[in-house]
Design a protein around this motif. Structure first.
Motif, PDB file in Angstrom:
ATOM      1  N   ARG A 120      38.685  42.974  41.158  1.00  0.00           N
ATOM      2  CA  ARG A 120      39.231  41.724  40.737  1.00  0.00           C
ATOM      3  C   ARG A 120      40.763  41.714  40.881  1.00  0.00           C
ATOM      4  NH1 ARG A 120      34.851  39.912  41.245  1.00  0.00           N
ATOM      5  NH2 ARG A 120      36.276  39.150  43.138  1.00  0.00           N
ATOM      6  N   TRP A 121      41.330  43.132  40.682  1.00  0.00           N
ATOM      7  CA  TRP A 121      42.719  43.176  40.730  1.00  0.00           C
ATOM      8  C   TRP A 121      43.218  43.240  42.009  1.00  0.00           C
ATOM      9  CZ3 TRP A 121      46.630  43.682  36.840  1.00  0.00           C
ATOM     10  CH2 TRP A 121      47.480  44.233  37.003  1.00  0.00           C
ATOM     11  N   PRO A 131      48.264  32.412  43.976  1.00  0.00           N
ATOM     12  CA  PRO A 131      48.463  33.872  44.548  1.00  0.00           C
ATOM     13  C   PRO A 131      47.694  35.066  43.602  1.00  0.00           C
ATOM     14  CG  PRO A 131      50.422  32.701  43.595  1.00  0.00           C
ATOM     15  CD  PRO A 131      49.389  31.717  43.402  1.00  0.00           C
ATOM     16  N   LEU A 132      47.456  35.852  44.235  1.00  0.00           N
ATOM     17  CA  LEU A 132      47.050  37.262  43.866  1.00  0.00           C
ATOM     18  C   LEU A 132      47.764  37.474  42.669  1.00  0.00           C
ATOM     19  CD1 LEU A 132      44.892  39.316  43.560  1.00  0.00           C
ATOM     20  CD2 LEU A 132      46.106  40.683  45.079  1.00  0.00           C
ATOM     21  N   ALA A 137      48.001  38.037  36.697  1.00  0.00           N
ATOM     22  CA  ALA A 137      48.556  37.747  35.268  1.00  0.00           C
ATOM     23  C   ALA A 137      47.376  37.074  34.323  1.00  0.00           C
ATOM     24  CB  ALA A 137      49.471  36.468  35.523  1.00  0.00           C
ATOM     25  N   LEU A 138      46.565  36.225  34.929  1.00  0.00           N
ATOM     26  CA  LEU A 138      45.284  35.768  34.234  1.00  0.00           C
ATOM     27  C   LEU A 138      44.414  36.924  33.648  1.00  0.00           C
ATOM     28  CD1 LEU A 138      43.548  33.504  33.211  1.00  0.00           C
ATOM     29  CD2 LEU A 138      42.267  33.531  35.447  1.00  0.00           C
ATOM     30  N   ILE A 139      44.260  37.967  34.324  1.00  0.00           N
ATOM     31  CA  ILE A 139      43.340  38.990  34.020  1.00  0.00           C
ATOM     32  C   ILE A 139      44.012  39.730  32.449  1.00  0.00           C
ATOM     33  CG2 ILE A 139      42.636  41.467  34.249  1.00  0.00           C
ATOM     34  CD1 ILE A 139      42.390  40.635  37.492  1.00  0.00           C
ATOM     35  N   VAL A 140      45.306  40.146  32.670  1.00  0.00           N
ATOM     36  CA  VAL A 140      46.182  40.493  31.698  1.00  0.00           C
ATOM     37  C   VAL A 140      45.991  39.649  30.409  1.00  0.00           C
ATOM     38  CG1 VAL A 140      48.344  41.377  30.964  1.00  0.00           C
ATOM     39  CG2 VAL A 140      47.483  41.991  33.291  1.00  0.00           C
ATOM     40  N   ASN A 141      46.421  38.469  30.721  1.00  0.00           N
ATOM     41  CA  ASN A 141      46.517  37.431  29.502  1.00  0.00           C
ATOM     42  C   ASN A 141      45.025  37.094  28.983  1.00  0.00           C
ATOM     43  OD1 ASN A 141      49.234  36.747  29.607  1.00  0.00           O
ATOM     44  ND2 ASN A 141      49.072  35.434  31.359  1.00  0.00           N
ATOM     45  N   HIS A 142      43.968  37.195  29.623  1.00  0.00           N
ATOM     46  CA  HIS A 142      42.837  36.824  29.201  1.00  0.00           C
ATOM     47  C   HIS A 142      42.156  37.952  28.330  1.00  0.00           C
ATOM     48  CE1 HIS A 142      38.429  34.958  29.187  1.00  0.00           C
ATOM     49  NE2 HIS A 142      38.432  36.181  29.210  1.00  0.00           N
ATOM     50  N   GLU A 143      42.334  39.300  28.613  1.00  0.00           N
ATOM     51  CA  GLU A 143      41.883  40.286  28.006  1.00  0.00           C
ATOM     52  C   GLU A 143      42.877  40.720  26.948  1.00  0.00           C
ATOM     53  OE1 GLU A 143      39.225  41.162  28.620  1.00  0.00           O
ATOM     54  OE2 GLU A 143      38.595  40.175  30.655  1.00  0.00           O
ATOM     55  N   ASN A 178      44.800  28.271  36.149  1.00  0.00           N
ATOM     56  CA  ASN A 178      45.955  28.636  35.446  1.00  0.00           C
ATOM     57  C   ASN A 178      45.975  30.118  34.684  1.00  0.00           C
ATOM     58  OD1 ASN A 178      48.278  28.389  33.435  1.00  0.00           O
ATOM     59  ND2 ASN A 178      46.592  28.113  31.980  1.00  0.00           N
ATOM     60  N   ALA A 179      47.037  30.642  34.971  1.00  0.00           N
ATOM     61  CA  ALA A 179      47.228  32.202  34.588  1.00  0.00           C
ATOM     62  C   ALA A 179      47.808  32.088  33.099  1.00  0.00           C
ATOM     63  CB  ALA A 179      47.859  32.829  35.478  1.00  0.00           C
TER      64      ALA A 179
END
Length: 195
Positions: A120-121, A131-132, A137-143, A178-179
């Motif tokens: 995913r990263w 954009p990637l 940013a979404l990965i970080v914000n979600h977790e 949205n991230a």
């Protein structure tokens, strides 16, 4: 002349399960101490990943909005949050200790440890339109949102921004990618609780 297509990054399916700690950017600042670790052999530079994560955690639209909280990276000593970027197999193995099946595809959080799936990263998600860097940013914000006590949310209405706490990889349900947890005015971009 048109640009040549970009070759997708090589994503190893598995790795040794050992990690290198990011050292650049570490400080003794206040706020929530976190550590960034990257699985050896993943092809991701730990310090570069840590710089991106630091930007996300300090962003005005992120969890630090309006000075609500602060984060600082550490390279040693105690850290209340550990963000690990790992191959799909390592992510699956660690997440399974918390009875989560990540299918070689998704991320998870176990107590203070966030496992970021290297796939995913490096490649993003086919469901996320942007954009990637935004998907990262979404990965970080979600977790990190889970670490802060937020549960999953779902789409609040067609055409509205998908909540950062929505599992956007499984589809947007009419929302737009949205991230970020907050908009530029500081309004929380949430949605109904997803059971």
């Amino acid at each position: 002349m048109s640009p040549s297509p970009t070759t997708p990054p090589r994503v190893p399916a598995s790795g040794p399960g050992t990690f290198t700690v990011a050292r650049a950017g570490a400080s003794s600042g206040g706020g929530n101490a976190y550590r960034v670790e990257v699985e050896d052999g993943s092809g991701v530079d730990p310090d570069a990943a840590a710089a991106l994560i630091a930007d996300v955690l300090a962003a005005p639209r992120g969890w630090a909005h309006a000075g609500a909280r602060s984060f600082h990276q550490v390279a040693g000593g105690p850290a209340g949050l550990v963000i690990r970027i790992a191959t799909p197999a390592t992510t699956d193995r660690v997440c399974a200790t918390g009875a989560m099946d990540t299918h070689g595809e998704v991320n998870c959080r176990l107590d203070e440890v966030v496992m970021v799936n290297l796939k995913r990263w490096q490649t993003g998600s086919p469901e996320f339109h942007g954009p990637l860097a935004d998907y990262r940013a979404l990965i970080v914000n979600h977790e990190v949102g889970h670490w802060l006590g937020h549960g999953h949310e779902t789409c609040p209405g067609k055409g509205r921004p998908a909540p950062a706490m929505m599992q956007q990889i499984y589809g947007l349900k009419g929302c737009v990618s949205n991230a970020w947890p907050y908009d530029t005015h500081g309004t929380y971009l949430g949605g109904p609780s997803a059971r």
